[in-house]
Write a protein that holds these residues in place. Sequence first.
Motif, PDB file in Angstrom:
ATOM      1  N   ASN A   1       0.725  -1.187  -0.312  1.00  0.00           N
ATOM      2  CA  ASN A   1       0.045   0.330  -0.148  1.00  0.00           C
ATOM      3  C   ASN A   1       0.609   0.904  -0.276  1.00  0.00           C
ATOM      4  N   GLU A   2       2.240   1.309   0.264  1.00  0.00           N
ATOM      5  CA  GLU A   2       3.159   2.034  -0.518  1.00  0.00           C
ATOM      6  C   GLU A   2       3.641   2.468  -1.277  1.00  0.00           C
ATOM      7  N   THR A   3       3.956   3.762  -1.623  1.00  0.00           N
ATOM      8  CA  THR A   3       4.533   4.592  -2.483  1.00  0.00           C
ATOM      9  C   THR A   3       5.748   5.401  -1.932  1.00  0.00           C
ATOM     10  N   ILE A   4       7.198   4.179  -2.638  1.00  0.00           N
ATOM     11  CA  ILE A   4       7.622   4.878  -2.387  1.00  0.00           C
ATOM     12  C   ILE A   4       9.235   5.627  -3.632  1.00  0.00           C
ATOM     13  N   TYR A   5       9.463   6.956  -3.359  1.00  0.00           N
ATOM     14  CA  TYR A   5      10.207   7.543  -4.769  1.00  0.00           C
ATOM     15  C   TYR A   5      11.959   6.845  -4.613  1.00  0.00           C
ATOM     16  N   GLU A   6      12.308   6.467  -5.574  1.00  0.00           N
ATOM     17  CA  GLU A   6      13.252   5.490  -5.281  1.00  0.00           C
ATOM     18  C   GLU A   6      14.482   6.275  -6.313  1.00  0.00           C
ATOM     19  N   PRO A   7      15.292   7.055  -6.446  1.00  0.00           N
ATOM     20  CA  PRO A   7      16.133   7.850  -7.269  1.00  0.00           C
ATOM     21  C   PRO A   7      16.720   7.458  -8.375  1.00  0.00           C
ATOM     22  N   VAL A   8      16.786   7.792  -9.734  1.00  0.00           N
ATOM     23  CA  VAL A   8      16.869   6.985 -11.223  1.00  0.00           C
ATOM     24  C   VAL A   8      18.584   7.566 -12.004  1.00  0.00           C
ATOM     25  N   GLY A   9      18.391   8.883 -11.318  1.00  0.00           N
ATOM     26  CA  GLY A   9      19.056   9.983 -12.511  1.00  0.00           C
ATOM     27  C   GLY A   9      19.066  11.049 -11.856  1.00  0.00           C
ATOM     28  N   ARG A  10      20.009  11.663 -13.115  1.00  0.00           N
ATOM     29  CA  ARG A  10      19.752  12.990 -12.701  1.00  0.00           C
ATOM     30  C   ARG A  10      19.847  13.940 -14.322  1.00  0.00           C
ATOM     31  N   GLN A  11      19.211  14.921 -14.228  1.00  0.00           N
ATOM     32  CA  GLN A  11      19.646  16.070 -15.218  1.00  0.00           C
ATOM     33  C   GLN A  11      20.264  16.943 -14.800  1.00  0.00           C
ATOM     34  N   ILE A  12      20.711  17.503 -15.704  1.00  0.00           N
ATOM     35  CA  ILE A  12      21.962  18.676 -15.681  1.00  0.00           C
ATOM     36  C   ILE A  12      22.244  19.428 -16.581  1.00  0.00           C
ATOM     37  N   VAL A  13      21.411  20.516 -16.191  1.00  0.00           N
ATOM     38  CA  VAL A  13      21.674  21.877 -17.263  1.00  0.00           C
ATOM     39  C   VAL A  13      22.478  22.841 -17.068  1.00  0.00           C
ATOM     40  N   PHE A  14      23.236  23.397 -17.866  1.00  0.00           N
ATOM     41  CA  PHE A  14      23.462  25.323 -17.645  1.00  0.00           C
ATOM     42  C   PHE A  14      23.510  26.003 -17.886  1.00  0.00           C
ATOM     43  N   GLU A  15      22.921  27.232 -17.338  1.00  0.00           N
ATOM     44  CA  GLU A  15      22.713  28.467 -18.084  1.00  0.00           C
ATOM     45  C   GLU A  15      23.946  28.564 -18.211  1.00  0.00           C
ATOM     46  N   GLY A  16      23.987  29.610 -19.514  1.00  0.00           N
ATOM     47  CA  GLY A  16      24.892  30.332 -20.331  1.00  0.00           C
ATOM     48  C   GLY A  16      24.343  31.902 -20.696  1.00  0.00           C
ATOM     49  N   LYS A  17      25.507  32.714 -20.249  1.00  0.00           N
ATOM     50  CA  LYS A  17      25.200  33.820 -20.680  1.00  0.00           C
ATOM     51  C   LYS A  17      25.941  34.134 -22.162  1.00  0.00           C
ATOM     52  N   ASN A  18      25.209  34.997 -23.030  1.00  0.00           N
ATOM     53  CA  ASN A  18      26.444  35.382 -23.950  1.00  0.00           C
ATOM     54  C   ASN A  18      27.338  36.618 -24.040  1.00  0.00           C
ATOM     55  N   GLU A  19      27.976  35.055 -24.681  1.00  0.00           N
ATOM     56  CA  GLU A  19      30.165  36.629 -24.785  1.00  0.00           C
ATOM     57  C   GLU A  19      29.571  38.223 -25.221  1.00  0.00           C
TER      58      GLU A  19
END
Length: 66
Positions: A48-66
């Motif tokens: 009856n339990e719902t468990i959330y297991e980590p399966v990965g990660r999302q990596i995002v870079f914020e870039g500034k216009n040079e």
Amino acid sequence: MAKEKNKQLFEVLESETIEECLERMKKAGYMPIRRIEKPIFKEVKKGNETIYEPVGRQIVFEGKNE
């Protein structure tokens, strides 16, 4: 006169490394200013339990216009 975009987000794709993403940013004329990591979870039901297991990660870079 059109205003140029000052900041843009670049997500590290599944098929590329962080270095390849940074190179893609550089070719587009952006310099990384911030790294954002978000965990990715999977919902698992145990009885009856719902468990959330980590399966990965999302990596995002914020870039500034040079």
